[in-house]
Write a protein that holds these residues in place. Structure first.
Motif, PDB file in Angstrom:
ATOM      1  N   ILE A  42       0.854  -1.188   0.000  1.00 46.96           N
ATOM      2  CA  ILE A  42       0.000   0.000   0.000  1.00 46.96           C
ATOM      3  C   ILE A  42       0.891   1.240   0.000  1.00 46.96           C
ATOM      4  CG2 ILE A  42      -1.754   1.312   1.255  1.00 46.96           C
ATOM      5  CD1 ILE A  42      -2.592  -1.389   2.572  1.00 46.96           C
ATOM      6  N   THR A  43       0.718   2.087  -1.018  1.00 46.28           N
ATOM      7  CA  THR A  43       1.403   3.379  -1.061  1.00 46.28           C
ATOM      8  C   THR A  43       0.336   4.447  -0.915  1.00 46.28           C
ATOM      9  OG1 THR A  43       3.085   2.458  -2.528  1.00 46.28           O
ATOM     10  CG2 THR A  43       2.981   4.867  -2.337  1.00 46.28           C
ATOM     11  N   PHE A  44       0.394   5.152   0.199  1.00 51.39           N
ATOM     12  CA  PHE A  44      -0.616   6.135   0.553  1.00 51.39           C
ATOM     13  C   PHE A  44      -0.145   7.519   0.136  1.00 51.39           C
ATOM     14  CE2 PHE A  44      -3.844   7.686   3.735  1.00 51.39           C
ATOM     15  CZ  PHE A  44      -4.889   6.918   3.249  1.00 51.39           C
ATOM     16  N   THR A  45      -0.953   8.529   0.365  1.00 51.55           N
ATOM     17  CA  THR A  45      -0.594   9.896   0.007  1.00 51.55           C
ATOM     18  C   THR A  45       0.778  10.255   0.567  1.00 51.55           C
ATOM     19  OG1 THR A  45      -1.749  10.734   1.955  1.00 51.55           O
ATOM     20  CG2 THR A  45      -2.996  10.660  -0.099  1.00 51.55           C
ATOM     21  N   GLY A  46       1.514  11.040  -0.188  1.00 53.76           N
ATOM     22  CA  GLY A  46       2.850  11.449   0.237  1.00 53.76           C
ATOM     23  C   GLY A  46       3.878  10.338   0.136  1.00 53.76           C
ATOM     24  N   GLY A  47       3.533   9.232  -0.504  1.00 51.63           N
ATOM     25  CA  GLY A  47       4.472   8.123  -0.664  1.00 51.63           C
ATOM     26  C   GLY A  47       4.627   7.261   0.579  1.00 51.63           C
ATOM     27  N   ARG A  48       3.720   7.398   1.545  1.00 50.01           N
ATOM     28  CA  ARG A  48       3.786   6.587   2.772  1.00 50.01           C
ATOM     29  C   ARG A  48       3.503   5.135   2.435  1.00 50.01           C
ATOM     30  NH1 ARG A  48       1.539  11.366   3.518  1.00 50.01           N
ATOM     31  NH2 ARG A  48       2.314  12.684   5.196  1.00 50.01           N
ATOM     32  N   LYS A  49       4.344   4.220   2.948  1.00 48.06           N
ATOM     33  CA  LYS A  49       4.223   2.796   2.649  1.00 48.06           C
ATOM     34  C   LYS A  49       3.618   2.060   3.839  1.00 48.06           C
ATOM     35  CE  LYS A  49       6.272   1.463  -0.964  1.00 48.06           C
ATOM     36  NZ  LYS A  49       5.537   1.010  -2.126  1.00 48.06           N
ATOM     37  N   PHE A  50       2.676   1.172   3.542  1.00 48.46           N
ATOM     38  CA  PHE A  50       2.041   0.336   4.552  1.00 48.46           C
ATOM     39  C   PHE A  50       1.909  -1.087   4.026  1.00 48.46           C
ATOM     40  CE2 PHE A  50       0.161   4.642   5.137  1.00 48.46           C
ATOM     41  CZ  PHE A  50       0.660   4.915   6.402  1.00 48.46           C
ATOM     42  N   THR A  51       1.805  -2.034   4.946  1.00 47.40           N
ATOM     43  CA  THR A  51       1.649  -3.440   4.579  1.00 47.40           C
ATOM     44  C   THR A  51       0.377  -4.041   5.161  1.00 47.40           C
ATOM     45  OG1 THR A  51       2.991  -4.118   6.469  1.00 47.40           O
ATOM     46  CG2 THR A  51       4.143  -3.802   4.354  1.00 47.40           C
ATOM     47  N   HIS A  52      -0.485  -3.194   5.727  1.00 45.64           N
ATOM     48  CA  HIS A  52      -1.756  -3.642   6.309  1.00 45.64           C
ATOM     49  C   HIS A  52      -2.721  -2.452   6.289  1.00 45.64           C
ATOM     50  CE1 HIS A  52      -4.630  -4.895   9.455  1.00 45.64           C
ATOM     51  NE2 HIS A  52      -4.279  -6.127   9.116  1.00 45.64           N
ATOM     52  N   PRO A  53      -4.018  -2.712   6.130  1.00 43.75           N
ATOM     53  CA  PRO A  53      -4.985  -1.609   6.117  1.00 43.75           C
ATOM     54  C   PRO A  53      -5.001  -0.762   7.389  1.00 43.75           C
ATOM     55  CG  PRO A  53      -5.981  -3.578   5.187  1.00 43.75           C
ATOM     56  CD  PRO A  53      -4.649  -3.992   5.762  1.00 43.75           C
ATOM     57  N   SER A  54      -4.453  -1.245   8.481  1.00 39.26           N
ATOM     58  CA  SER A  54      -4.396  -0.433   9.701  1.00 39.26           C
ATOM     59  C   SER A  54      -3.475   0.775   9.534  1.00 39.26           C
ATOM     60  CB  SER A  54      -3.945  -1.276  10.896  1.00 39.26           C
ATOM     61  OG  SER A  54      -2.651  -1.810  10.664  1.00 39.26           O
ATOM     62  N   GLY A  55      -2.512   0.705   8.610  1.00 41.03           N
ATOM     63  CA  GLY A  55      -1.619   1.845   8.361  1.00 41.03           C
ATOM     64  C   GLY A  55      -2.357   3.069   7.873  1.00 41.03           C
ATOM     65  N   PRO A  56      -3.106   2.961   6.760  1.00 40.23           N
ATOM     66  CA  PRO A  56      -3.884   4.111   6.305  1.00 40.23           C
ATOM     67  C   PRO A  56      -4.942   4.550   7.322  1.00 40.23           C
ATOM     68  CG  PRO A  56      -3.628   2.546   4.520  1.00 40.23           C
ATOM     69  CD  PRO A  56      -3.084   1.882   5.757  1.00 40.23           C
ATOM     70  N   THR A  57      -5.551   3.595   8.023  1.00 39.17           N
ATOM     71  CA  THR A  57      -6.557   3.955   9.032  1.00 39.17           C
ATOM     72  C   THR A  57      -5.930   4.821  10.117  1.00 39.17           C
ATOM     73  OG1 THR A  57      -7.842   1.945   8.610  1.00 39.17           O
ATOM     74  CG2 THR A  57      -8.205   3.050  10.725  1.00 39.17           C
ATOM     75  N   GLY A  58      -4.749   4.432  10.587  1.00 36.86           N
ATOM     76  CA  GLY A  58      -4.051   5.207  11.613  1.00 36.86           C
ATOM     77  C   GLY A  58      -3.644   6.580  11.115  1.00 36.86           C
ATOM     78  N   PHE A  59      -3.172   6.651   9.878  1.00 30.26           N
ATOM     79  CA  PHE A  59      -2.791   7.936   9.305  1.00 30.26           C
ATOM     80  C   PHE A  59      -4.013   8.847   9.181  1.00 30.26           C
ATOM     81  CE2 PHE A  59      -2.314  10.801   5.702  1.00 30.26           C
ATOM     82  CZ  PHE A  59      -1.225  11.534   6.133  1.00 30.26           C
ATOM     83  N   ASN A  60      -5.118   8.289   8.665  1.00 29.66           N
ATOM     84  CA  ASN A  60      -6.339   9.100   8.517  1.00 29.66           C
ATOM     85  C   ASN A  60      -6.849   9.606   9.858  1.00 29.66           C
ATOM     86  OD1 ASN A  60      -6.519   9.079   5.747  1.00 29.66           O
ATOM     87  ND2 ASN A  60      -7.878   7.312   5.664  1.00 29.66           N
ATOM     88  N   ALA A  61      -6.669   8.835  10.920  1.00 28.38           N
ATOM     89  CA  ALA A  61      -7.113   9.259  12.253  1.00 28.38           C
ATOM     90  C   ALA A  61      -6.349  10.489  12.725  1.00 28.38           C
ATOM     91  CB  ALA A  61      -6.946   8.115  13.250  1.00 28.38           C
ATOM     92  N   MET A  62      -5.119  10.673  12.228  1.00 31.29           N
ATOM     93  CA  MET A  62      -4.345  11.867  12.574  1.00 31.29           C
ATOM     94  C   MET A  62      -4.727  13.056  11.694  1.00 31.29           C
ATOM     95  SD  MET A  62      -0.503  10.368  13.298  1.00 31.29           S
ATOM     96  CE  MET A  62      -0.277   9.857  11.599  1.00 31.29           C
ATOM     97  N   ARG A  63      -5.088  12.798  10.451  1.00 34.38           N
ATOM     98  CA  ARG A  63      -5.355  13.873   9.496  1.00 34.38           C
ATOM     99  C   ARG A  63      -6.785  14.399   9.581  1.00 34.38           C
ATOM    100  NH1 ARG A  63      -3.263  14.028   3.374  1.00 34.38           N
ATOM    101  NH2 ARG A  63      -1.465  14.801   4.479  1.00 34.38           N
ATOM    102  N   TYR A  64      -7.740  13.535   9.890  1.00 28.60           N
ATOM    103  CA  TYR A  64      -9.158  13.905   9.880  1.00 28.60           C
ATOM    104  C   TYR A  64      -9.826  13.490  11.196  1.00 28.60           C
ATOM    105  CZ  TYR A  64      -8.109  13.208   4.855  1.00 28.60           C
ATOM    106  OH  TYR A  64      -7.548  13.214   3.610  1.00 28.60           O
TER     107      TYR A  64
END
Length: 138
Positions: A42-64
């Protein structure tokens, strides 16, 4: 193949992507994980790399405070390595200060192989909107 999100039925790969996105928006990263391969990339906004859906979920919890997707359409293309599915639409939700937003464009690109998402790339206009909120012209 271009498929509006309200059209049913979706091709199998597009339905897998839709189910993944629905789980991600709850947010339920463990349910979302059932739609991805064990070695998902998983490559998220800003080139952030994750290997599980919890990565984007955690990032979104900080942004929104919260964020959801209005999925306008799915574009599907088959290839020798699997099927590519694009989800195109807009984000809506609240910033951490409680200010609501809508109409924030996004595009997600997925590669689906053997019934699982193996790769996901995410782009959206959130960074641009944050700059505008901070009165930064860049």
């Amino acid at each position: 193949m271009h498929i509006p999100s309200e059209t049913a039925p979706l091709p199998v790969e597009a339905q897998i992507v839709r189910d993944y996105l629905d789980a991600s928006m709850k947010p339920d990263p463990e349910l979302a994980a059932t739609f991805v391969a064990d070695d998902v990339d998983i490559t998220f906004t800003g080139g952030r790399k994750f290997t599980h859906p919890s990565g984007p979920t955690g990032f979104n919890a900080m942004r929104y405070s919260w964020v959801k997707k209005k999925m306008d359409r799915f574009d599907v293309a088959s290839g020798p390595e699997g099927t590519v599915v694009y989800s195109v639409g807009t984000l809506y939700g609240e910033w951490p200060d409680g200010t609501s937003f809508e109409g924030n464009r996004y595009i997600d690109r997925f590669e689906v192989r053997n019934g699982k998402i193996v790769k996901m790339d995410v782009w959206n206009d959130s960074a641009e909107r944050i700059l505008i909120r901070m009165d930064i012209e860049a």
